[in-house]
Design an enzyme around this catalytic site. Structure first.
Site, PDB file in Angstrom:
ATOM      1  N   CYS A 128       0.821  -1.226   0.000  1.00 16.12           N
ATOM      2  CA  CYS A 128       0.000   0.000   0.000  1.00 16.12           C
ATOM      3  C   CYS A 128       0.847   1.263   0.000  1.00 16.12           C
ATOM      4  CB  CYS A 128      -0.945   0.010   1.194  1.00 16.12           C
ATOM      5  SG  CYS A 128      -2.187  -1.276   1.109  1.00 16.12           S
TER       6      CYS A 128
HETATM    7  N1  COA Z   1     -19.472  -8.497  10.571  1.00 13.56           N
HETATM    8  C1  COA Z   1     -19.828  -8.535  11.864  1.00 13.56           C
HETATM    9  N2  COA Z   1     -18.951  -8.746  12.858  1.00 13.56           N
HETATM   10  C2  COA Z   1     -17.675  -8.950  12.525  1.00 13.56           C
HETATM   11  C3  COA Z   1     -17.238  -8.942  11.191  1.00 13.56           C
HETATM   12  C4  COA Z   1     -18.200  -8.702  10.192  1.00 13.56           C
HETATM   13  N3  COA Z   1     -17.861  -8.669   8.902  1.00 13.56           N
HETATM   14  N4  COA Z   1     -15.917  -9.173  11.159  1.00 13.56           N
HETATM   15  C5  COA Z   1     -15.496  -9.317  12.433  1.00 13.56           C
HETATM   16  N5  COA Z   1     -16.583  -9.186  13.263  1.00 13.56           N
HETATM   17  C6  COA Z   1     -16.577  -9.295  14.721  1.00 13.56           C
HETATM   18  C7  COA Z   1     -15.429 -10.141  15.215  1.00 13.56           C
HETATM   19  O1  COA Z   1     -15.784 -11.509  15.225  1.00 13.56           O
HETATM   20  C8  COA Z   1     -15.217  -9.610  16.600  1.00 13.56           C
HETATM   21  O2  COA Z   1     -16.194 -10.138  17.476  1.00 13.56           O
HETATM   22  P1  COA Z   1     -15.832 -10.486  19.016  1.00 13.56           P
HETATM   23  O3  COA Z   1     -15.494  -9.168  19.630  1.00 13.56           O
HETATM   24  O4  COA Z   1     -17.092 -11.102  19.506  1.00 13.56           O
HETATM   25  O5  COA Z   1     -14.654 -11.414  18.942  1.00 13.56           O
HETATM   26  C9  COA Z   1     -15.522  -8.117  16.449  1.00 13.56           C
HETATM   27  O6  COA Z   1     -16.365  -8.001  15.279  1.00 13.56           O
HETATM   28  C10 COA Z   1     -14.301  -7.265  16.255  1.00 13.56           C
HETATM   29  O7  COA Z   1     -13.499  -7.834  15.234  1.00 13.56           O
HETATM   30  P2  COA Z   1     -12.096  -7.238  14.836  1.00 13.56           P
HETATM   31  O8  COA Z   1     -11.533  -8.015  13.678  1.00 13.56           O
HETATM   32  O9  COA Z   1     -11.255  -7.117  16.054  1.00 13.56           O
HETATM   33  O10 COA Z   1     -12.553  -5.805  14.295  1.00 13.56           O
HETATM   34  P3  COA Z   1     -11.778  -4.457  14.247  1.00 13.56           P
HETATM   35  O11 COA Z   1     -12.480  -3.453  15.038  1.00 13.56           O
HETATM   36  O12 COA Z   1     -10.305  -4.609  14.458  1.00 13.56           O
HETATM   37  O13 COA Z   1     -11.970  -4.041  12.692  1.00 13.56           O
HETATM   38  C11 COA Z   1     -10.666  -3.997  10.674  1.00 13.56           C
HETATM   39  C12 COA Z   1     -11.441  -4.861  11.675  1.00 13.56           C
HETATM   40  C13 COA Z   1     -10.033  -4.896   9.653  1.00 13.56           C
HETATM   41  C14 COA Z   1     -11.650  -3.066   9.999  1.00 13.56           C
HETATM   42  C15 COA Z   1      -9.607  -3.154  11.422  1.00 13.56           C
HETATM   43  O14 COA Z   1      -8.879  -3.961  12.322  1.00 13.56           O
HETATM   44  C16 COA Z   1      -8.620  -2.462  10.501  1.00 13.56           C
HETATM   45  O15 COA Z   1      -8.993  -1.760   9.583  1.00 13.56           O
HETATM   46  N6  COA Z   1      -7.338  -2.591  10.824  1.00 13.56           N
HETATM   47  C17 COA Z   1      -6.275  -1.945  10.066  1.00 13.56           C
HETATM   48  C18 COA Z   1      -6.053  -2.750   8.841  1.00 13.56           C
HETATM   49  C19 COA Z   1      -5.159  -2.090   7.863  1.00 13.56           C
HETATM   50  O16 COA Z   1      -4.920  -0.904   7.869  1.00 13.56           O
HETATM   51  N7  COA Z   1      -4.662  -2.874   6.974  1.00 13.56           N
HETATM   52  C20 COA Z   1      -3.858  -2.403   5.953  1.00 13.56           C
HETATM   53  C21 COA Z   1      -4.206  -3.191   4.794  1.00 13.56           C
HETATM   54  S1  COA Z   1      -3.298  -2.631   3.460  1.00 13.56           S
END
Ligand code: COA
Length: 373
Positions: free
Chosen positions: A156
């Site tokens: 990225c």
């Molecule tokens: N729908 C509903 N619930 C979901 C879900 C979905 N699609 N995906 C995950 N969940 C749930 C999980 O199971 C978890 O539940 P729990 O608390 O009961 O265990 C909860 O939501 C939180 O999940 P988590 O993966 O920890 O979410 P998050 O707040 O970290 O958000 C991202 C996920 C990916 C959006 C976030 O972590 C992110 O953007 N991180 C940075 C990534 C990044 O910049 N990457 C660079 C790529 S180039």
């Protein structure tokens, strides 16, 4: 060493967009089918039931509302769940080059330049159409430019790394002018069956023209005051796709050769890395962070961008200071920060300072500090 500027930008946006609601319908249809097919094993406790996704979660966790894709029909079909792309003949422009060409032509027009003015083309992006010949050389051919081109992949952060490479080449005179092109078909490496990440990516292509400040004529020119790059190894964003997949024993599962991440860890580790990079870069250039008019940040997650800007500024950023395009585009990898630049630079006044900042897998991060002429 010549002073150098960014003199034009271009953006290609695919025609079709998929909303969170549309994506969730497909994902949940897949979940229902999977759970029905595995009902006995789920009841016996030998297979875990899949949980549904939700639009509310997606928007709350990421700030994303929709994403563009090169093929909506394939993405929203629960039997397919990925873009379907026609195989093109070797003499046709490949899809990524076609997207990059559209962005490059717009960037050249905005810079008041033609292909004849370009000596260097850097295709800087996360995923390549193929290992070789380089997309940059193909793009050079279809654009009708001379000089040289090559591809570079720093995930990225690729566009920021590409800009530094272009600035180095132009300031030293090894190229009269350069194009940094970032085509991304992120939906091609996204696992649409993974609830944790099925919503995060979209497709787009961007381009920037880099040329000597002295001779640039584009309407909106930005002097490059400095570039800074940083990398630090991490497996928290990883894609194991590669040319040795065929030879690996045992074969990797199909989902291991797509995008994988530990989103929480990425968030936690990348935010301080990027904030420190920006503060140290601005400080070394003698620029007070609060005097920066605009931060064109990589667009992966809304809260992440707000937190980075808050750490740099010591206060909440306004939406004008750190504009967001990921609501409409999702994460377009290397294209994201350049899309933000492309859409939000015309209003800046002469003397205004802005920072283009890209970050991602590697980890990798790059900062490009510019001043409007
Ligand atoms: N729908 C509903 N619930 C979901 C879900 C979905 N699609 N995906 C995950 N969940 C749930 C999980 O199971 C978890 O539940 P729990 O608390 O009961 O265990 C909860 O939501 C939180 O999940 P988590 O993966 O920890 O979410 P998050 O707040 O970290 O958000 C991202 C996920 C990916 C959006 C976030 O972590 C992110 O953007 N991180 C940075 C990534 C990044 O910049 N990457 C660079 C790529 S180039």
């Amino acid at each position: 060493m010549k002073k150098v500027c960014i003199s034009g930008s271009g953006l290609f946006t695919p025609a079709e967009s998929v909303s969170n609601d549309e994506l969730v319908v497909v994902f949940n249809a897949y979940v229902d089918r999977y759970n029905a097919e595995h009902a006995d094993a789920i009841a016996a406790g030998t297979v875990a039931a899949l949980a549904p996704s939700s639009s509310e979660f997606i928007f709350k966790a990421s700030g994303i509302k929709a994403r563009y894709t090169v093929d909506k029909a394939g993405v929203v079909d629960p039997e397919i769940m990925h873009p379907q792309i026609r195989v093109r003949g070797n003499d046709e422009p490949s899809l990524m080059v076609e997207m990059g060409l559209a962005a490059a032509k717009q960037a050249l027009a905005n810079a008041g330049r033609t292909a004849a003015d370009i000596d260097a083309i850097l295709v800087a992006c996360s995923n390549m159409q193929r290992p070789y010949p380089a997309m940059a050389v193909e793009l050079q051919h279809f654009l009708g430019a001379g000089g040289y081109g090559y591809d570079m992949n720093v995930a990225c952060a690729s566009a920021a790394f590409g800009v530094q490479t272009a600035v180095d080449a132009v300031s030293r005179g090894s190229a009269r002018a350069a194009l940094v092109v970032s085509p991304e078909i992120c939906t091609g490496h996204l696992n649409f069956r993974n609830r944790d990440c099925h919503f995060i990516f979209g497709d787009a292509a961007t381009a920037l023209v880099v040329e000597p400040l002295e001779t640039a004529t584009g309407e909106h020119r930005f002097e490059v005051l400095g570039t800074r790059l940083q990398t630090q190894f991490s497996n928290n964003i990883r894609n194991n796709f590669g040319f040795l997949n065929r030879s690996e024993e045992p074969s990797r599962p199909w989902n291991d050769v797509l995008f994988n991440q530990e989103g929480r860890k990425v968030f936690k580790e990348v935010v301080p890395m990027v904030a420190e990079l920006l503060v140290s870069h601005l400080t070394d250039l003698g620029i007070e962070p609060n005097s920066v008019k605009r931060f064109w940040l990589h667009q992966a997650n809304l809260s992440m961008n707000q937190l980075i800007a808050k750490k740099v500024l010591g206060r909440e950023p306004s939406i004008e200071e750190a504009p967001i395009i990921l609501d409409e585009y999702a994460n377009t990898s290397s294209a994201g920060s350049v899309i933000a630049f492309h859409k939000y630079h015309v209003d800046l006044k002469p003397g205004d300072v802005g920072v283009l900042c890209a970050f991602g897998a590697g980890y990798s991060a790059g900062s490009v500090v510019v001043r409007k002429l």
